[in-house]
Design an enzyme around this catalytic site. Sequence first.
Site, PDB file in Angstrom:
ATOM      1  N   ASP A 117       0.822  -1.216   0.000  1.00 20.53           N
ATOM      2  CA  ASP A 117       0.000   0.000   0.000  1.00 20.53           C
ATOM      3  C   ASP A 117       0.853   1.262   0.000  1.00 20.53           C
ATOM      4  O   ASP A 117       2.023   1.238   0.383  1.00 20.53           O
ATOM      5  CB  ASP A 117      -0.896   0.019   1.253  1.00 20.53           C
ATOM      6  CG  ASP A 117      -0.080  -0.056   2.531  1.00 20.53           C
ATOM      7  OD1 ASP A 117       0.908  -0.834   2.563  1.00 20.53           O
ATOM      8  OD2 ASP A 117      -0.404   0.659   3.491  1.00 20.53           O
ATOM      9  N   GLU A 118       0.264   2.352  -0.451  1.00 19.44           N
ATOM     10  CA  GLU A 118       0.790   3.698  -0.293  1.00 19.44           C
ATOM     11  C   GLU A 118       2.258   3.839  -0.687  1.00 19.44           C
ATOM     12  O   GLU A 118       3.076   4.336   0.087  1.00 19.44           O
ATOM     13  CB  GLU A 118       0.635   4.164   1.172  1.00 19.44           C
ATOM     14  CG  GLU A 118      -0.814   4.208   1.619  1.00 19.44           C
ATOM     15  CD  GLU A 118      -0.946   4.761   3.034  1.00 19.44           C
ATOM     16  OE1 GLU A 118      -1.787   5.652   3.233  1.00 19.44           O
ATOM     17  OE2 GLU A 118      -0.221   4.289   3.934  1.00 19.44           O
TER      18      GLU A 118
END
EC number: 3.2.1.52
Lengths: 530, 530
Positions: free
Chosen positions: A326-327
Site C-alpha cells: 500500500d501507499e
Amino acid sequence: MLAGLNFATLLLSVAVCQGSQYKDINSETVSVDQGSTYGSLWPLPQQVSLSEVSFKLSSSSFRVVDAEGSSAGPSCNILQNAYRRYYEYLFGNARKTGHFKRKAARSELSELQVSITSGDSDCDGYPGATSDESCDQMYFTGLETFSQLVYEDEYGAKSINSSKIVDFPRFQHRGILLDTSRHFLPIKVILANLEAMAMNKFNVFHWHIVDDPSFPYLSRTFPQLSQMGAYHPYTHVYTPGDVKMIIEFARLRGIRVVPEFDTPGHTQSWGKGQKDLLTPCYSGSTPSGTFGPVNPILNTTYDFMNLLFKEISEVFPDAYVHLGGDEVDFNCWKSNPDIQKWMDEHGLGKDYAKLESFYIQKLLGIVAATKKGSMIWQEVFDNGVKLPADAVVNVWMGSGLQGEMFNVTAAGFTTILSAPWYLDYISYGQDWQRYYKAEPLDFKGSDAQNKLVIGGEACLWGEFVDSTNLTPRLWPRASAVGERLWSAKDVTDINDAYSRLSKHRCRMVERGIPAEPLFTSFCRHEYKGN
Amino acid sequence: MLAGLNFATLLLSVAVCQGSQYKDINSETVSVDQGSTYGSLWPLPQQVSLSEVSFKLSSSSFRVVDAEGSSAGPSCNILQNAYRRYYEYLFGNARKTGHFKRKAARSELSELQVSITSGDSDCDGYPGATSDESCDQMYFTGLETFSQLVYEDEYGAKSINSSKIVDFPRFQHRGILLDTSRHFLPIKVILANLEAMAMNKFNVFHWHIVDDPSFPYLSRTFPQLSQMGAYHPYTHVYTPGDVKMIIEFARLRGIRVVPEFDTPGHTQSWGKGQKDLLTPCYSGSTPSGTFGPVNPILNTTYDFMNLLFKEISEVFPDAYVHLGGDEVDFNCWKSNPDIQKWMDEHGLGKDYAKLESFYIQKLLGIVAATKKGSMIWQEVFDNGVKLPADAVVNVWMGSGLQGEMFNVTAAGFTTILSAPWYLDYISYGQDWQRYYKAEPLDFKGSDAQNKLVIGGEACLWGEFVDSTNLTPRLWPRASAVGERLWSAKDVTDINDAYSRLSKHRCRMVERGIPAEPLFTSFCRHEYKGN
C-alpha cells in the site's frame, strides 16, 4: 457448515463441525428474569431459542467432559486448555465447598458434554484459513456461547436456562489488525487482546509487525534488521520465542496469526539494518541522503527477500502471509537516475505503478515458492498485478469502496474488507454504531461475487495507541465489527445490540479486559486494574 | 509571588514563598547532550537557565534535607512525604550499593536543601484558595521541577545540570474536573489521577461527585441518598473514610478538593432517596410519575439543603463548595400546577429563570452560613442572581465565550475558565494542541478584569470514561492545559512543547501513570500495567 450447541436432557446434538450438549439430572422449573430477549449473547448466534427453565451450576460439581463418541479426547490439548479457561471464566476464584464430587442437586446442570464430530482430531494443528478448516475454531466459539448463557441469579448462584443454539459464522475471516511498529506493544498487551478476540469470536490476528518507524521483528537470518531498526534492540523487539508464544497462545483460542511484512513502501526502518535495500533519493544529480521504497532494480533485493520470506514462512505456520503493497510514494524512484535508466531499458517509460507491479510480481513468486498464499492491500490489485488465484485482496480505502468491492470480486479474487473499520479514527460518542451498521455485501455484486467476500478486519493503526490505551480503545468498539462478521445479516437492531453489548462489555471487564464503557452506566464489578 | 529553586554552590536561594537549593562538593565540568533547550520540563517554569555543568546523583548518598533556617522541619509531614515520593520517583527500586552514608564523589550532587521561607509553618493545614495561601503548594512544585531536571546519562547514572530556576504559576487555580456519577470511579483511579495532577502542577480537584445517573456520596445525615441513589449501595459509594483519604492524599500533594453538589438540575439520583425533594412533573392535570429539578417552593427543600450542606462543609475542608446551577430544564416546572400557582402568588409570572434564581439565592445563603465560598456554573450569573462578592463563576459554554468572560469580570466576579477544555470531546489526532493554544485572557478586558480570571479547569465528563480508560484519556491531554495555566503567556512554541511533552509523558509512564502517546514514538520503559 453448521454447528450446534445444545443443552437440555432431551436435545440431541447433531452437528457437522462440532456440538456440545449437556445432561442434567433433574429439571425442576425455575422462572428467571431474562432482561433483553437474548440476554448478554455477543455476537448473536445464528439460531437462539431460550426457555425459562433454569438450572444452577455448582463450582464443585460442574464438569466439562468429552462426550461419548467425540473424535477428540483428553489428549487434545487445545480442548483441555479451553475447558480450564472457561471453567475459570465461569467460576473465577470459587472456593471449593463440600466434597468436590458430591451428587448433583435437583435443578442442577452437572455436565457439559462436548462432542467433536468433525473428522479432524489432530489437536496439534493450527487453525486453518479455509472454511472447512475453520470448523476447528468452533470448539472455542461453542464454549464461549455456553459461558455467555450462564448468569448469576439474585443469590449469586451461577445459572443457565435450557436453550437451543445452532451457530456458525456468517463470514469465515474475522480479523483484528494491530500495528507493532508505530508503537511497540509489550507481549502482555498482545496476549490480552488475543483473549478479548476469543471472547468476541474473532479468528485472525493480522499482525502488522513492521513499518516505517520501527522493525521489532527479530529475524534469525537478518538480526541486524531489528538491531538497527527497532526502537531498542533488546527491550523493543519480538524474539523468536516471543513470536512462538504469541502464535501458540492464539492457536489455543482458535486464532490464526497472519504476519504482514509490508513492502515496497513503509520500509524506512528496514533500511537501517540492510544496506542497499532501499532506493537512494536524489536531490538533482546527487544523492540526498534520504531513502525511498525498496529498490526494485537490484538483484540483491530479491536475494534478500527470498531469504527473509523463507524464514517468515517457517516462523509463521499460517497458510497466508500479508505482503502489504500500500501507499507507495513514487517521488524517490522518480528522483533516482539509476531507476530511470533501468525503466527505460525495460520499456516501463515513466509508469511507476508498473515498476511497483514488477517488484510485487517477483515478491509474489518468492512467497508462492514457500507454499504460502498471499494477502495484499488493494493497490496491488488496482495496479494490475497478475495475482495468483488464491491471493486475498484487502480493501481499505473508504472512497470508491463499493466499486472496488465489485471490481475485485468480479475479477474472481477473494476479498477482505477493512475500510469501514479503521478504529484508530476516534470521535465523540457511540461510534461503535457506525461500525455495526457497515454491511460488507453492500455493493451490487452477484451471488458468486458475494461469496468471494470472506470477511473483514477491524484495524487499529498504531499512531496514537500503545500499551497505555490500546485495549480500552479497541474494545468494545471492535465487538461491533465482531457481530457484523459473525451474526446473520438481518441482526441489525441497534437497541437490542446496545443492551447485549453493554452486558458483554461488563463481562469482558470481569474477565480482566479493560473494555471501555458504551455510555453512562456501571458494571457490577468495575475494572480495578490488576 | 516568587519562588526560587536554585542549585549550585554559589547560588543563593531568595524566595518569598519557598526556595530549594543544593550544595555540591566538587564541580568538575561534564558536558552533556541537552536535547531540547528545556529538556523535559513540563510545565515550563517562569525562568529557566540551564548550564552544561552536570553532577551525578547517587541513590545511596543523595539527601533531601530541610535547609538551615527553613521554617518547616522534620515534623512537617507533607514535606517529609514529598521527600519520600520524589526520592522514589528519582531512584525507583534502586538497590543500595556500598555504604549508605559514604562520602560524596567528585561531580556529585549530594544534597537538595529545601528552604521554606514563608511564614506559614503549619504543615497540617489544607492548601488554600487565595494566592497567598497557594504559596504552600510551591513545596511540591519545586520538588517536581527538581525531579524533572534529573536525567539518566548514557550509563544510566542519574545526573542533573547546574541550573537556575525561578518559578511561580501564572494562574492560581489549575483544576481537573472528574465526574463520579455517570460512571463510578474506584478510589484507586482517583488517587492515580491526583498523582498525575501533582506531576503536572494542578492544584484543584473539582470533584463532580453526584449527578442524574447516580449518587455515590455516602452522607452521614442522609444515608438513604446513596442507599437508593448510588449504582450500588456498597460497591459504588464513597464512604466518609474514602472521602477523607482522598482529601488527605490530595493535601499531601498540595491539591485542594472542591466538591460539586450540582442543583437544582442534574439531581435525578437525589430523588430516589429523598422523598418530595424533586418537582413532580405533570402530564395534563395528573402527575406523570416522572420528576424534574429540585422543588424550589417547599420549605422542606431548604431544611434538607441546610442539613446536607452543613455536613458537606464539615466533610470537605476547602474554603469553597461548587453548587452547580447549570442546565436547568424548565419543562417540568412549567407542567406543575403547584409551581405555577406559587409563581403567580410571588409575582414571578412565567419567568422560570427567576424561579431558578430564587432557589439558588436561598442556597447561596445556606452555604454562606457555613462560612464557605460558592463556585457556580455561568448560568447562575447569566440569570441575574445576586452573588456574594467572593463567588467564583465557572465559565463553560463555548458559544459567546469572550462576551461571557468580559461580562463576568466586568461585574467584578472572580472567574474560572473551563469552556476550551472539555476533554471528554475526543477527536482523531493531536487535539492537545488545541487545548494548548487556548488563551484564558483572550477577551477584551481591562487589567483589572484580567486579574479576576484566576485560572481554569480541564473537565473530563463521565459519559464515556470509567476506570478502564479514564487515565490515558486524561493524560497527557490535560498536561497541555496544565502548561497553559502555569507557564508565562508567551510560552506558545508548539514544537518545543511537543518535544518536552513527549518526554514528560514517558516520565509519567515510568512513574506508573498510563498516559497515552502523543504520536508515533516509544518510551524507554513502556507501560506494563501493574
